[in-house]
Design an enzyme around this catalytic site. Structure first.
Site, mmCIF file in Angstrom:
data_model
loop_
_atom_site.group_PDB
_atom_site.id
_atom_site.type_symbol
_atom_site.label_atom_id
_atom_site.label_comp_id
_atom_site.label_asym_id
_atom_site.label_seq_id
_atom_site.Cartn_x
_atom_site.Cartn_y
_atom_site.Cartn_z
ATOM 1 N N CYS B 33 15.921 61.525 77.022
ATOM 2 C CA CYS B 33 16.269 60.808 75.960
ATOM 3 C C CYS B 33 15.455 59.624 75.379
ATOM 4 O O CYS B 33 15.703 58.967 74.513
ATOM 5 C CB CYS B 33 17.352 59.764 76.762
ATOM 6 S SG CYS B 33 19.085 60.869 76.909
ATOM 7 N N ASP B 35 13.543 57.245 77.037
ATOM 8 C CA ASP B 35 13.461 55.789 77.548
ATOM 9 C C ASP B 35 13.020 56.167 79.117
ATOM 10 O O ASP B 35 14.015 56.737 79.851
ATOM 11 C CB ASP B 35 14.481 55.073 77.488
ATOM 12 C CG ASP B 35 15.034 54.832 76.042
ATOM 13 O OD1 ASP B 35 14.218 54.171 75.400
ATOM 14 O OD2 ASP B 35 15.992 55.407 75.751
ATOM 15 N N CYS B 59 10.882 53.127 73.063
ATOM 16 C CA CYS B 59 10.742 52.684 71.606
ATOM 17 C C CYS B 59 10.294 51.052 71.612
ATOM 18 O O CYS B 59 10.235 50.496 72.595
ATOM 19 C CB CYS B 59 12.131 52.490 70.849
ATOM 20 S SG CYS B 59 13.482 51.894 71.693
ATOM 21 N N CYS B 103 18.883 49.865 75.669
ATOM 22 C CA CYS B 103 17.512 49.352 76.146
ATOM 23 C C CYS B 103 17.893 48.145 76.987
ATOM 24 O O CYS B 103 16.897 48.304 78.080
ATOM 25 C CB CYS B 103 16.378 49.271 74.947
ATOM 26 S SG CYS B 103 16.123 50.572 73.965
#
Lengths: 390, 146
Positions: B33, B35, B59, B103
């Site tokens: 994914c 992360d 990111c 996140c």
């Protein structure tokens, strides 16, 4: 600022802008008018049609103006399927097409159309033999892009077109990235339909073409007035069309001199990146490649952070990571060439052009040599990798 | 698209690194994914988080939330650290774009995973602490998938 996103869009050339200017100002006439004031506009439009036709070895009356590549792709797929329903409803596309093709194909699928998606090899090439094997009696269209927007791989159009024609199947190519950048010849390559977009070769945004070989069965896309021989209605975008024509002519005139220099700079950048930054993979075919395309994956890092740090250094680039694609998956192109997700997330596309200098290329590489280690120093994947190497 | 605070924590991330012999380490997310967060905690005998470090693959928002989350738990008791929610991290960053909310959840989960590791190693029960979930990211994304 260093602009290395020419595959996304290019700046309008001075030459195209100067050609357009009168048609935005004093010569504002609707080209469909019957008075002599309008004749200037329609003549300018027809001149542009000729300029564009020349780039691909077509006749002027086979060029149809649209709002851009996406419209042209939609028209090609949906128009052919609609007009050839008596023959069948099966089309063939590749796995690495632009979303304008992929999503048009999805829309057709919902209407009962069958779509066969050609895989590509690790370099992003479609195998013409597998295309031939996929042709059925009810196949109405083969649509394979001329060159890929992300990894730059140039497809064997001539072979695929030859196969399509031998089997009596209409051949469309999305040439949005290729038009004006690499030689295209609709007769030699057996192309029936071709999409192109002005803003990819220093023309204005919002205007493009669909080349339609005479005799190709394709439905009307926009109903309305009599523009474009009643096949694509709507008041003609005269300044846009004039600018596109001028940009097309410039691109053709300069192709032989400018493009080898662009390709040399591309190869220089790829060579330096591979030599000076470890754990990197070059994506796309090394030779059969758009002159301006550099696409690499840096292992252990994610693309968005890379783009943000490049941006902070004044560099415009793009990535196929999930974070930048607006979805959870990295680019379908990078997955189609067989990259695992975690490597695809670390992709970087630098698309250069005629205006890119060697100094800019060097500056970008120097920045990458700082940015990549910086992101790796934060990456748990890199930490784990280093541990396994110890 | 990002706030000034997110940009600040991305450009100048606090507490990047590892802790040798950490009291607890937690890793959440997966590379598929895009992360992965790993948080290291140094917790003293009074159950106070003396130091926190992170490593993140992801990111800009993932890096910024990791940075902010570590900042917010340093000096706190284990209980207080557990109470630092993803919402609090997001608020401290002045908000996140909707697609990046996961996140902040990942950052919360990474702290929890590190606390769980600490609790397991020391035979302690931290009230309200759940064992870490595998593939936090995938769970979060379930209903977003086509």
């Amino acid at each position: 600022m260093i602009y290395m996103d020419n595959a996304a869009t290019t700046g309008l050339s001075e030459r195209a802008f100067e050609a357009m200017r009168p048609y935005m100002m004093e010569n504002f006439a609707n080209a469909a008018g019957t008075y002599s004031f309008a004749a200037k506009s329609s003549a300018a439009m027809e001149r542009a049609r000729g300029q564009i036709a020349k780039v691909i070895g077509a006749k002027a009356n086979e060029i149809f103006f649209t709002s851009g590549g996406t419209e042209s792709d939609n028209w090609a797929l949906k128009g052919v399927v609609e007009a050839n329903a008596a023959k069948g409803r099966h089309i063939i596309i590749s796995a690495i097409e632009h979303h304008a093709i992929l999503h048009s194909a999805d829309a057709l699928k919902k209407q009962g159309c069958e779509v066969t998606v050609m895989p590509v090899d690790a370099d992003g090439l479609v195998d013409p033999k597998t295309v031939e094997a996929a042709i059925r009696p009810d196949t109405v269209l083969i649509s394979i892009m001329a060159a890929n927007n992300e990894i730059g791989t140039v497809q064997p159009l001539e072979e695929i077109g030859e196969i399509a024609h031998r089997h009596g199947v209409i051949f469309h190519t999305d040439a949005v990235q290729a038009f004006g950048h690499i030689p295209l010849d609709v007769d030699k390559m057996h192309i029936d339909l071709l999409s192109a977009s002005a803003h990819k070769f220093h023309g204005p945004k919002g205007v493009g073409i669909l080349y339609i070989r005479r005799g190709t069965k394709i439905a009307v896309f926009m109903d309305g007035g009599a523009q474009e021989k009643r096949r694509r209605a709507g008041t003609s975008n005269v300044p846009g069309i004039v600018g596109m024509g001028e940009a097309a002519q410039a691109a053709m005139e300069e192709m032989e001199t400018a493009m080898p220099a662009v390709a040399a700079l591309r190869d220089y950048m790829i060579a330096r990146i591979e030599k000076e930054i470890p754990f990197v993979k070059v994506n796309g075919h090394r030779e059969k490649r758009l002159p301006g395309n550099v696409n690499v994956c840096f292992r252990f890092i994610e693309g968005e952070g890379m783009l943000m740090l490049l941006d902070a250094a004044g560099i415009c680039a793009s990535s196929g990571s999930a974070c930048t694609s607006g979805s959870l998956d990295p680019s379908h192109v990078l997955l189609a060439i067989g990259l695992p997700h975690e490597i695809a997330h670390g992709s970087l596309r630098l698309s250069i052009g005629e205006n890119t200098t060697r100094e800019q290329a060097d500056e970008v590489i120097e920045q990458l040599k700082v940015i990549i280690p910086r992101l790796r120093s934060m990456s748990p994947l890199y930490e784990d990798f280093v541990r396994t190497q110890a | 698209m990002y706030t000034e605070q997110v940009m600040d924590h991305f450009m100048h991330p606090r507490n990047v690194g590892e802790i040798e012999g950490a009291s607890g380490v937690g890793t959440v997310g997966n590379a598929k994914c895009g992360d992965i967060m790993r948080i290291y905690l140094d917790i003293d005998d009074d159950q106070i988080v003396r130091d926190a470090k992170f490593k993140t693959f992801g990111c800009g928002a993932a890096i910024a939330t990791s940075s902010m989350a570590t900042e917010m738990i340093i000096g706190k008791t284990v209980k207080e650290a557990l109470a630092v929610t993803n919402k609090a991290v997001m608020e401290a960053l002045g908000g996140l774009p909707p697609v990046k909310v996961h996140c902040s959840l990942l950052a919360e989960q990474a702290v929890h995973a590190a606390l769980w590791d600490y609790a397991q190693k020391n035979g302690i029960v931290i009230e309200g602490l759940e064992p870490p979930v595998d593939d936090v990211d995938e769970l979060e994304h379930e209903d977003e998938e086509e």
